[in-house]
Design a protein around this motif. Structure first.
Motif, mmCIF file in Angstrom:
data_model
loop_
_atom_site.group_PDB
_atom_site.id
_atom_site.type_symbol
_atom_site.label_atom_id
_atom_site.label_comp_id
_atom_site.label_asym_id
_atom_site.label_seq_id
_atom_site.Cartn_x
_atom_site.Cartn_y
_atom_site.Cartn_z
ATOM 1 N N LEU A 15 0.826 -1.207 0.000
ATOM 2 C CA LEU A 15 0.000 0.000 0.000
ATOM 3 C C LEU A 15 0.861 1.259 0.000
ATOM 4 C CD1 LEU A 15 -2.734 -1.166 2.520
ATOM 5 C CD2 LEU A 15 -3.107 -0.593 0.115
ATOM 6 N N VAL A 16 1.944 1.256 0.773
ATOM 7 C CA VAL A 16 2.845 2.416 0.766
ATOM 8 C C VAL A 16 3.462 2.584 -0.614
ATOM 9 C CG1 VAL A 16 4.988 3.378 1.699
ATOM 10 C CG2 VAL A 16 3.330 2.319 3.241
ATOM 11 N N GLY A 17 3.855 1.457 -1.237
ATOM 12 C CA GLY A 17 4.418 1.518 -2.577
ATOM 13 C C GLY A 17 3.464 2.171 -3.563
ATOM 14 N N LYS A 18 2.177 1.862 -3.473
ATOM 15 C CA LYS A 18 1.183 2.459 -4.366
ATOM 16 C C LYS A 18 1.034 3.960 -4.103
ATOM 17 C CE LYS A 18 -1.576 -1.742 -5.002
ATOM 18 N NZ LYS A 18 -2.852 -2.444 -4.704
ATOM 19 N N LEU A 19 1.153 4.357 -2.846
ATOM 20 C CA LEU A 19 0.981 5.763 -2.492
ATOM 21 C C LEU A 19 2.174 6.628 -2.899
ATOM 22 C CD1 LEU A 19 -0.777 5.234 0.927
ATOM 23 C CD2 LEU A 19 -1.619 6.793 -0.847
ATOM 24 N N VAL A 20 3.348 6.025 -3.042
ATOM 25 C CA VAL A 20 4.540 6.815 -3.383
ATOM 26 C C VAL A 20 4.991 6.597 -4.825
ATOM 27 C CG1 VAL A 20 5.310 6.710 -0.982
ATOM 28 C CG2 VAL A 20 6.286 5.115 -2.640
ATOM 29 N N ALA A 21 4.302 5.722 -5.560
ATOM 30 C CA ALA A 21 4.701 5.440 -6.940
ATOM 31 C C ALA A 21 4.563 6.679 -7.810
ATOM 32 C CB ALA A 21 3.850 4.311 -7.502
ATOM 33 N N PRO A 22 5.422 6.833 -8.839
ATOM 34 C CA PRO A 22 5.319 7.976 -9.750
ATOM 35 C C PRO A 22 3.944 8.039 -10.406
ATOM 36 C CG PRO A 22 7.360 6.777 -10.127
ATOM 37 C CD PRO A 22 6.527 5.931 -9.209
ATOM 38 N N GLY A 23 3.498 9.249 -10.686
ATOM 39 C CA GLY A 23 2.186 9.424 -11.311
ATOM 40 C C GLY A 23 1.211 10.086 -10.352
ATOM 41 N N GLU A 24 0.176 10.632 -10.924
ATOM 42 C CA GLU A 24 -0.814 11.359 -10.135
ATOM 43 C C GLU A 24 -1.820 10.394 -9.501
ATOM 44 O OE1 GLU A 24 -0.914 14.577 -9.445
ATOM 45 O OE2 GLU A 24 0.946 14.925 -10.567
ATOM 46 N N THR A 25 -2.035 10.558 -8.202
ATOM 47 C CA THR A 25 -3.081 9.828 -7.498
ATOM 48 C C THR A 25 -4.095 10.864 -7.025
ATOM 49 O OG1 THR A 25 -1.502 8.164 -6.742
ATOM 50 C CG2 THR A 25 -3.591 8.295 -5.570
ATOM 51 N N ASP A 26 -5.350 10.731 -7.442
ATOM 52 C CA ASP A 26 -6.316 11.763 -7.062
ATOM 53 C C ASP A 26 -6.670 11.636 -5.586
ATOM 54 O OD1 ASP A 26 -8.328 9.799 -6.743
ATOM 55 O OD2 ASP A 26 -8.957 9.994 -8.834
ATOM 56 N N GLY A 27 -7.338 12.673 -5.089
ATOM 57 C CA GLY A 27 -7.631 12.736 -3.665
ATOM 58 C C GLY A 27 -8.467 11.582 -3.162
ATOM 59 N N ARG A 69 11.537 -1.844 -0.841
ATOM 60 C CA ARG A 69 10.535 -1.999 -1.904
ATOM 61 C C ARG A 69 10.127 -0.676 -2.535
ATOM 62 N NH1 ARG A 69 6.642 -6.710 0.681
ATOM 63 N NH2 ARG A 69 8.115 -7.424 2.265
ATOM 64 N N LEU A 70 10.729 0.420 -2.091
ATOM 65 C CA LEU A 70 10.366 1.716 -2.654
ATOM 66 C C LEU A 70 10.796 1.785 -4.117
ATOM 67 C CD1 LEU A 70 11.316 4.103 0.298
ATOM 68 C CD2 LEU A 70 9.036 3.301 -0.373
ATOM 69 N N PRO A 71 9.958 2.337 -4.980
ATOM 70 C CA PRO A 71 10.257 2.389 -6.416
ATOM 71 C C PRO A 71 11.240 3.505 -6.763
ATOM 72 C CG PRO A 71 8.123 3.399 -6.000
ATOM 73 C CD PRO A 71 8.612 2.867 -4.676
ATOM 74 N N VAL A 72 12.524 3.307 -6.425
ATOM 75 C CA VAL A 72 13.556 4.309 -6.695
ATOM 76 C C VAL A 72 13.973 4.215 -8.164
ATOM 77 C CG1 VAL A 72 15.893 5.075 -6.120
ATOM 78 C CG2 VAL A 72 14.354 4.250 -4.310
ATOM 79 N N ARG A 73 13.944 5.336 -8.875
ATOM 80 C CA ARG A 73 14.253 5.367 -10.298
ATOM 81 C C ARG A 73 15.721 5.707 -10.545
ATOM 82 N NH1 ARG A 73 9.611 9.692 -11.325
ATOM 83 N NH2 ARG A 73 10.475 10.274 -9.280
#
Length: 250
Positions: A15-27, A69-73
């Motif tokens: 869940l944290v990975g989804k919240l910090v992944a690149p791209g816009e997440t709406d409110g 597991r953080l999506p570091v680019r």
């Protein structure tokens, strides 16, 4: 065999990975994910029997399960995602994006806490929500710190887990990683390091207690404080990295 605690921690990391992944997440999606994360953390804490001083140790353990597991680019991907920017301009854009992300998390968290404040029976769920906000903001900042190392060409040795540990501990000290420091390639999470990480997470959690204000005050305070803290971290890390290595050619 995977234990219930492991499954809970895996769900938290996902869940944290989804919240910090690149791209816009709406409110709406952000609120939904934060709500799910709050529930998963409450379950994880219950299974860990976390309370009192032990809660800080549990929080650090949960975060160290998230960090690798953080999506570091890498540098090329960062350029691709940021319109071909390079050097200081790319670093500036990364900081702006991270600041917007932590501000958004603080605003959503503050709004959720404000709603709970207005309905006393639901206030019991606020601590888990604050822990969720704390972990997401910490994850965004560690990801930012790691990606700034990519921009400035400062390579941190070791495998994925070792690098994640190095970045998490650098975040706890609010500094950049020094790759040439003794033991940086085989960094272990010793007692002093665990204490530093736990203390930083607890200070971040304490800051998020301001979101327990009524109505919109929590949202405003949470967002503003998060953005200011992210910018302060970025300034300190960038100053360290500039001293270590010149930027890659544009």
């Amino acid at each position: 065999m995977t234990s219930d605690a492991d499954r809970s921690n895996d769900e938290v990391a996902d869940l944290v990975g989804k919240l910090v992944a690149p791209g816009e997440t709406d409110g709406a999606e952000r609120r939904r994910l934060l709500g799910r994360l709050s529930g998963a953390l409450a379950e994880s804490a219950r299974k860990a029997r976390a309370s009192g001083a032990g809660r800080g140790r549990w929080l650090a353990d949960v975060f160290m399960n998230i960090a690798p597991r953080l999506p570091v680019r890498d540098y090329a991907t960062l350029q691709e995602h940021h319109y071909g920017l390079t050097g200081e301009q790319l670093a500036d854009d990364l900081v702006r994006t991270a600041g917007k992300a932590t501000m958004a998390v603080g605003a959503v968290g503050g709004a959720l806490a404000a709603a709970e404040f207005a309905a006393p029976p639901l206030l019991l769920s606020a601590p888990a929500q604050i822990v969720a906000e704390t972990l997401v903001v910490a994850a965004i900042e560690v990801k930012l710190l790691a990606e700034l190392h990519e921009v400035y060409g400062v390579k941190v040795p070791g495998n994925g887990s070792q690098r994640a540990t190095a970045f998490a501990l650098a975040w706890s000290k609010q500094r950049g990683v020094t790759p040439l420091a003794p033991g940086s390639a085989t960094l272990a999470l010793g007692t002093a390091a665990k204490t530093a990480l736990r203390n930083r997470l607890m200070r971040t959690l304490g800051r998020h207690l301001t979101t327990l204000g009524p109505f919109l005050t929590g949202a405003v305070a949470g967002g503003a404080l998060n953005r200011a803290a992210t910018r302060k971290l970025a300034e300190a890390v960038r100053a360290d990295l500039r001293h270590q290595r010149a930027l890659p050619p544009a």
